[in-house]
Design a protein around this motif. Structure first.
Motif, short mmCIF file in Angstrom:
data_model
loop_
_atom_site.label_atom_id
_atom_site.label_comp_id
_atom_site.label_asym_id
_atom_site.label_seq_id
_atom_site.Cartn_x
_atom_site.Cartn_y
_atom_site.Cartn_z
N THR A 233 0.84 -1.20 0.00
CA THR A 233 0.00 0.00 0.00
C THR A 233 0.88 1.25 0.00
N ASP A 234 1.87 1.25 0.90
CA ASP A 234 2.75 2.42 0.97
C ASP A 234 3.50 2.61 -0.35
N GLY A 235 3.98 1.51 -0.92
CA GLY A 235 4.69 1.59 -2.19
C GLY A 235 3.82 2.21 -3.28
N PHE A 236 2.60 1.73 -3.41
CA PHE A 236 1.72 2.28 -4.45
C PHE A 236 1.45 3.76 -4.21
N ASN A 237 1.20 4.10 -2.94
CA ASN A 237 0.86 5.49 -2.65
C ASN A 237 2.03 6.46 -2.85
N SER A 238 3.24 5.90 -2.97
CA SER A 238 4.40 6.76 -3.22
C SER A 238 4.58 7.02 -4.72
N CYS A 239 3.74 6.40 -5.54
CA CYS A 239 3.91 6.53 -7.00
C CYS A 239 3.07 7.67 -7.54
N LYS A 240 3.55 8.23 -8.63
CA LYS A 240 2.86 9.32 -9.30
C LYS A 240 1.50 8.84 -9.84
N ASN A 241 0.44 9.60 -9.55
CA ASN A 241 -0.90 9.29 -10.08
C ASN A 241 -1.46 7.93 -9.64
N VAL A 242 -0.97 7.42 -8.53
CA VAL A 242 -1.50 6.15 -8.02
C VAL A 242 -2.03 6.38 -6.61
N LYS B 115 7.57 1.38 -9.21
CA LYS B 115 7.59 2.84 -9.14
C LYS B 115 8.36 3.45 -10.32
N LYS B 116 9.49 2.84 -10.62
CA LYS B 116 10.31 3.34 -11.72
C LYS B 116 9.49 3.32 -13.03
N PHE B 117 8.86 2.16 -13.29
CA PHE B 117 8.05 2.06 -14.50
C PHE B 117 6.93 3.09 -14.50
N ASN B 118 6.17 3.10 -13.40
CA ASN B 118 4.98 3.95 -13.34
C ASN B 118 5.32 5.43 -13.51
N ASP B 119 6.33 5.87 -12.77
CA ASP B 119 6.62 7.30 -12.80
C ASP B 119 7.12 7.72 -14.17
N GLU B 120 7.89 6.84 -14.81
CA GLU B 120 8.32 7.13 -16.19
C GLU B 120 7.14 7.15 -17.15
N PHE B 121 6.25 6.19 -16.97
CA PHE B 121 5.05 6.11 -17.81
C PHE B 121 4.24 7.40 -17.70
N MET B 122 4.02 7.83 -16.47
CA MET B 122 3.21 9.03 -16.23
C MET B 122 3.90 10.25 -16.86
N GLU B 123 5.19 10.33 -16.59
CA GLU B 123 6.02 11.41 -17.13
C GLU B 123 5.84 11.47 -18.65
N GLN B 124 5.99 10.31 -19.25
CA GLN B 124 5.94 10.23 -20.71
C GLN B 124 4.59 10.72 -21.26
N TYR B 125 3.50 10.21 -20.66
CA TYR B 125 2.19 10.52 -21.24
C TYR B 125 1.66 11.88 -20.80
N GLU B 126 2.23 12.41 -19.75
CA GLU B 126 1.84 13.79 -19.42
C GLU B 126 2.52 14.76 -20.38
N ASN B 127 3.65 14.32 -20.94
CA ASN B 127 4.38 15.16 -21.89
C ASN B 127 4.39 14.53 -23.28
N TYR B 128 3.32 13.81 -23.58
CA TYR B 128 3.26 13.01 -24.80
C TYR B 128 3.30 13.90 -26.04
N ARG C 79 -4.31 6.70 -12.12
CA ARG C 79 -4.94 7.86 -12.79
C ARG C 79 -4.19 8.14 -14.09
N LEU C 80 -4.71 7.60 -15.14
CA LEU C 80 -4.02 7.66 -16.43
C LEU C 80 -4.21 9.03 -17.07
N PRO C 81 -3.14 9.62 -17.58
CA PRO C 81 -3.27 10.90 -18.28
C PRO C 81 -4.07 10.70 -19.58
N PRO C 82 -4.80 11.74 -20.01
CA PRO C 82 -5.62 11.62 -21.23
C PRO C 82 -4.81 11.09 -22.41
N LYS C 83 -3.53 11.46 -22.47
CA LYS C 83 -2.74 11.02 -23.62
C LYS C 83 -2.42 9.53 -23.56
#
Lengths: 537, 537
Positions: free
Chosen positions: A427-436, A518-531, A452-456
């Motif tokens: 739970t703590d791990g997930f809550n430390s992730c961007k948009n999770v 976390k590494k995957f998720n935060d990169e994913f979010m980063e990528q699609y927020e700046n898609y 919370r997936l970005p629109p892109k």
């Protein structure tokens, strides 16, 4: 050449060998009629086109697209962390020693006469094995009664009595090859046609949606409240019932037509999963009371899936059985509401999934109905007997003073304590992730974070022809080897996305898994927020 | 007070507590409407009146009236000889040692690290257990793939290849909790509605009739020829098909109406039980060829129940699999006819009924259909893993040179030889009785004598409200403790009566059992041939 034509061509070659019989569903094999024959050539009975439509409608996400892709990757040599199924032993959990000793002795009864047996087995395991063998008529190799061995049903009744404070009748307890088989049998008895509705929590464990499809009923979803730690709000249930009943009908003429054509859904049963799968919540006493009162008023059977009753991680929210509350409520409700409760050896600190041992207990069912359920159980003769012995051992474990008591207690406590710690890490791990965001797992063995997936990202998923959560989970799998189940497999509100993972990976691996996530998720979010229209993952 | 009124009264008492919601299927609890309410009070969802009708239609004779009465008598202290189910271990057959050793070690893998293990287990059992554990991902406690462990499906494919001389694909082999569960799954995929017909031999094993009822299909019987040692005469099959298709219709106007209302039965599958249950016959190569050609012409799936393939008692009539003949026939038939074959660890010289290990193999099914069947199998996660290990051991037993080879061979030969002798004792015993004629049991484990009941016995049965064969079997049970199954449970021609008994009672008990049967039967016949209106039995 498409398979149907190919098949037909071969059949025509065989025309000299056989003339097909002239009945409404066959045809004559004459070459001049080739094109006509092509058009009317029926599919074979087990061709996809002619299968039972209900079979085709079944969706089963837990072993769906993600699982299949993960299996492929594993074959290709990639290390996969399977968190898609609550299958603790597959992720390294060791079996409890005592029950395995007893069942091993039951499998090899000749050992009981061997003078060396005491070198390998403790005396209480030997005594217990002898006792179980005396309850069978022919050991583990003989079919038992189709309801299960009477002696074990008695042990279960005593356990229920101790748990709830109300006596339980062994004649109303049926053993099954895992709890799922019991749920399936019960739904098969309840569902008569597609007008019969079953209220199922959403998110839900897909056993229910799959089985309701298979038997041709209608699933009526009620939504759990994510903001309330996945609590069950009865108002949501009532809204779902009203919606199912009105069937989207507003005008009175439509309503009349609907009455004539019987298009209303008749809700017949309500499912609760307590503790929740995939949501992990434990129902409170007040909540259970409301539910039972609702079932009473609405004339519904309550199906209480209580397979995680030993998996509790918050002392202030203990497990309480639906049966205890029902009987606490007193008449008329306690004598009226039909309740079927399910339990298993696959969960708890046992995790003996592969043994397929489950039971259900029926409350307020008439003897005539119990007879019908017995009759249907008889078709497949008996549940597997080793699984029955495991159930007996689960409900009647070693007692203080028994030789194996301390070891058994230490082993089971270690499993449960570790699960509790892992629930927190995850739970703590997930809550430390961007948009999770993720609710704490009060019980069961799953974590169900909202992503919370970005629109892109949603756009990119659409382009790839995937549901957004499936898209995310596939990327996660490819990048990290973590095999999860997309939330859409369990149902979720429109535009909201989740995934389910078990909390079962080994405790020592957990920090690395969460870091990799976390590494995957935060990169994913980063990528699609700046898609900017191309994929970097 | 009838239960419905009682229930309603209690609900009214509760009216102050709850107002029922106003929807088409509920009602308001106002006392003035008491009588109206009484009239419209719906039954509860699991009351007998509102169960799925298909569940109610199921008849399952093997554990029917006779079995229940026998169980009662046993409770009262009477010695019962249960010959109603093919359950060898319940009648004293000992399990084969080697497979039990292997499975016991798999259940208790910690024994493999114990220095004393070699005192209790032979080295080849230890090696085999280690090998099986390496095929699992987490031992017996982990769910396997829903189709079963890949390593065991491979062993089965190799066995089929050796048996038939044609390679078999492990991907087309699915393991199940006993063969019955596989039959049920397959029929559930085939049957879409009550217009779908399944050809079933009569007499038949009631698994088929019960499952066809449960899934709402139509059983189309074809009669086996008792005078031809229960052979399968294809002309009978064709007559049954024609009768089912015409649905008793003779005029062309009726025929037109029937086409419009789609009242024809569409026959989709044919079941063969080879060796036969309850009839014991082995199908010849010529017979199997006819059957397969017929399935080809009529576009039927062949369901080949071959669970007794190791139970053969006549050297001149060996078991031949439907698959071997199908592939012998060559294209187009070998590539066209859809075949599903079933096998189990419950029969043969194993008799490991309680372990619930079975498999089915699919021939000529499209990958898409196989995927659908996989999906449905996934709903209940996996078959029990110990049963899977037994299957592996059955198809891949110890080989010459292995430490356990001689013991294993001696044990299995002893079981089979004894069954063969018992088949003779029983057939001869029945044929020595008044008004009883019995074919020899070529295979399987049953005897199915015809009982020629005098008209006065039939009359007495009618007065007692029983079918004549049920009447006879109940009297037999009360007089001797021998628990059989009346022929009507398997289907029989009108006015002809049988019973089924297994050939499984211990060989040393057999003469006494047959003497006791003869005494009862001959007195019964004597009595009813000279019946003067009162019962002496």
């Amino acid at each position: 050449m498409p398979p149907l034509l190919f098949r037909q061509k071969e059949r025509l070659q065989c025309a000299s060998l056989s003339t097909r019989s002239p009945h409404p569903f066959s045809f004559h094999c004459f070459a001049p009629f080739y094109s006509v024959v092509q058009a009317i050539m029926p599919p074979k009975p087990l061709d996809y086109e002619s299968l039972n439509e209900n079979v085709k409608k079944v969706a089963y996400a837990v072993r769906g697209e993600l699982y299949l892709r993960a299996s492929e990757l594993q074959k290709e040599g990639k290390k996969i962390i399977f968190t898609n199924v609550g299958n603790p032993h597959a992720l390294g959990q060791k079996p409890l020693t005592f029950p395995r000793q007893v069942v091993a002795l039951c499998q090899a009864p000749f050992l009981l006469e061997d003078p060396n047996v005491a070198l390998l087995f403790p005396a209480d395991a030997i005594a217990r094995a002898k006792n179980y063998l005396s309850l069978t008529s022919g050991g583990l190799g003989a079919y038992s009664d189709s309801r299960g061995l009477p002696g074990i049903r008695k042990e279960i009744a005593e356990f229920i009595n101790r748990r709830d404070g109300y006596p339980s009748d062994p004649e109303l307890i049926f053993l099954t090859d895992g709890a799922s088989k019991g749920v399936m049998q019960m739904l098969n008895s309840i569902i008569r046609n597609d007008k019969d509705g079953i209220l199922v929590p959403v998110p839900q464990y897909p056993l229910y949606s799959a089985t309701i499809s298979l038997y041709g009923g209608s699933l009526v979803p009620y939504y759990l409240e994510e903001e309330e730690n996945w609590g069950l709000d009865l108002d949501n249930v009532k809204k779902s019932v009203a919606a199912a009943r009105s069937n989207g009908i507003t005008s009175s003429i439509e309503q009349l037509q609907c009455i004539i054509s019987a298009c209303y859904i008749l809700i017949r049963a309500m499912v609760i999963i307590n503790p929740g799968n995939p949501t992990g919540q434990c129902l409170s006493e007040a909540n259970l009371k409301e539910i039972l009162l609702f079932c009473y008023r609405e004339n519904l059977v309550l199906l209480a899936d209580e397979v995680y009753q030993q998996n509790i991680y918050q002392d202030e929210r203990p497990f309480i059985s639906a049966r205890k509350i029902l009987l606490d409520m007193g008449p008329p409700i306690s004598k009226e509401v039909q309740l079927v409760s399910f339990h298993t050896v696959s969960k708890g600190y046992w995790g003996e999934c592969g043994q397929r041992g489950g039971y259900f207990e029926m409350t307020n069912l008439s003897p005539q109905t119990v007879d019908e359920i017995y009759k249907v159980a008889s078709i497949s003769l008996s549940p597997n007997v080793p699984g029955q012995i495991f159930l007996g051992l689960m409900v009647n474990p070693p007692k203080p003073g028994d030789i194996s008591y301390l070891k058994y207690t230490a082993e089971s406590k270690a499993v449960l304590d570790s699960l509790r710690r892992r629930a927190h890490i995850m739970t703590d791990g997930f809550n430390s992730c961007k948009n999770v965001v993720c609710n704490f797992t009060e019980g069961a063995m799953y974590s169900f974070p909202q992503i919370r997936l970005p629109p892109k990202a949603i756009e990119a998923a659409k382009k790839a022809g995937k549901a957004p959560d499936v898209f995310y989970c596939l990327k996660l799998l490819e990048a990290t080897g973590i095999s999860t189940v997309p939330g859409s497999g369990f149902g979720q509100k429109d535009g909201v996305f989740h995934l389910r993972t078990t909390i079962l990976p080994a405790e020592e691996d957990m920090p690395a898994i969460m870091a990799s996530f976390k590494k995957f998720n935060d990169e994913f979010m980063e990528q699609y927020e700046n898609y900017r229209g191309f994929s970097r993952i």
